[in-house]
Design an enzyme around this catalytic site. Structure first.
Site, mmCIF file in Angstrom:
data_model
loop_
_atom_site.group_PDB
_atom_site.id
_atom_site.type_symbol
_atom_site.label_atom_id
_atom_site.label_comp_id
_atom_site.label_asym_id
_atom_site.label_seq_id
_atom_site.Cartn_x
_atom_site.Cartn_y
_atom_site.Cartn_z
ATOM 1 N N HIS A 1 -47.708 16.785 45.946
ATOM 2 C CA HIS A 1 -49.117 16.962 45.612
ATOM 3 C C HIS A 1 -49.494 15.988 44.504
ATOM 4 C CE1 HIS A 1 -52.810 18.475 44.054
ATOM 5 N NE2 HIS A 1 -52.256 18.965 42.967
ATOM 6 N N CYS B 1 -53.396 23.732 45.705
ATOM 7 C CA CYS B 1 -52.568 22.535 45.838
ATOM 8 C C CYS B 1 -51.346 22.721 46.739
ATOM 9 C CB CYS B 1 -52.138 22.070 44.450
ATOM 10 S SG CYS B 1 -53.537 21.929 43.306
ATOM 11 N N ASN C 1 -57.238 13.950 42.039
ATOM 12 C CA ASN C 1 -56.567 15.149 42.536
ATOM 13 C C ASN C 1 -57.548 15.892 43.442
ATOM 14 O OD1 ASN C 1 -55.614 17.786 42.890
ATOM 15 N ND2 ASN C 1 -54.731 17.910 40.850
#
Length: 346
Positions: free
Chosen positions: A272, A112, A302
């Protein structure tokens, strides 16, 4: 160094919350969206890999913006789901795109925080004069690590790839174009980068590497009722959450100092896109006004290293940001690893 253009692609297969099996009774599709901020996510086909998606993202970028293969000096590929242990996926992508054999190519394994780290590495090579133009590709297919009964992570992660054209500060490519085809000209500022490997076990795929190539496929039931197999993706949600709340505010303060800015000087924050619950807590702790805090995970989930460039492309093409705006990018997660920088639109 400048970000000139970004392009994002997704697998064709879209999965909405109602299609996720093995949900406990207290978790409805509506509750997933309310808590996580995710309604749908793209899932790669069985024969579709991160390198396939990355190739498509980069090829579209080059075709859309008339980027000559011969002009590219380097290809970076950030992924945690490579096609093979070896060869390097970036070498395969270089061949797929017809980039010259004078073009360097490298994979690097980060999650990430990967987009921030890739920008930092590319800036070092471009600012030093070693290269002039690079394509930076991110690509993930985390869905291939996830057990079908593990709703705790199936609800969160999606697959995607992005490609960014990075150039030197004095490169004028695309500056004479108009509309969304006009170059973004995102000047990259100074960085905050950090690592805390003490948390390596809290987001992990245990099997497949040389430490533990194979093992038992026994099912393990978590306290929340989700079921995973011993070798599949495991995330200790509360520890990841606590790490994030402890670390990200400090990174935000540090990157502001390194760029001689105050919080109020930032026009937009792109963190993120982990999940809505985590982002809401971070926004509050960092004291960021909601109107300056961009959230766009509802359709994508995500997507790991892809979330920041997906969002950055969106705000540019939708006209949410304009020339002169300063955008803070912050990545954080698996490793533990984190990074932040400032992008100023020229």
């Amino acid at each position: 160094m400048k970000i000139k253009y970004i392009n994002a692609v997704f697998p064709e297969n879209m999965v909405d919350n109602a299609q996720i099996d093995y949900l406990p009774d207290k978790w409805s599709p509506e509750k997933i969206e309310k808590k996580l901020g995710i309604r749908t996510r793209a899932i790669a086909a069985a024969d579709e890999t991160s390198a396939d998606l990355a190739t498509r993202a980069a090829r579209q970028l080059m075709e859309k913006h008339q980027i000559s293969p011969e002009s590219i000096d380097f290809l970076f590929f950030c992924t945690q789901s490579p096609d093979y242990f070896l060869p390097t996926s970036a070498c395969m992508i270089q061949n797929n795109l017809g980039l010259p054999t004078t073009c360097g190519a490298v994979d690097f394994n980060l999650g990430c925080s990967g987009y921030i780290y890739g920008l930092a590495m590319a800036r070092g090579m471009i600012d030093s004069g070693l290269i002039k133009k690079a394509i930076f590709v991110t690509g993930e297919t985390y869905s291939k690590f996830i057990y079908e009964k593990d709703w705790s992570v199936r609800t969160i992660f999606g697959d995607a790839a992005t490609a960014s054209l990075l150039t030197s500060d004095n490169d004028t490519f695309g500056d004479d174009r108009q509309g969304i085809l006009k170059s973004m000209n995102g000047n990259i500022g100074n960085f905050n980068l950090g690592t805390d490997g003490a948390g390596w076990e809290n987001l992990i795929v245990p099997y497949g590497g040389m430490r533990q190539p194979t093992g038992s496929n026994e099912e393990i039931e978590s306290d929340n009722g989700s079921i995973r197999r011993a070798g599949d993706l495991y995330m200790h949600g509360s520890k990841i959450f606590n790490f994030t709340l402890d670390t990200v505010p400090i990174a935000v303060e540090d990157v502001l100092v390194k760029n001689s800015m105050d919080l109020a000087d930032v026009d937009l924050f792109i963190f993120h896109q982990a999940n809505k619950h985590m982002l809401s807590a971070l926004m509050k702790k960092c004291e960021i006004p909601s109107e300056k805090f961009y959230v766009n995970m509802v359709e994508y989930g995500n997507t790991v290293s892809n979330t920041i460039p997906i969002a950055l492309q969106e705000v540019w093409e939708k006209g949410i940001v304009k020339k002169g705006d300063r955008i803070m990018l912050v990545g954080f997660g698996v490793g533990y690893s984190w990074g932040a920088t400032i992008v100023t639109l020229d």
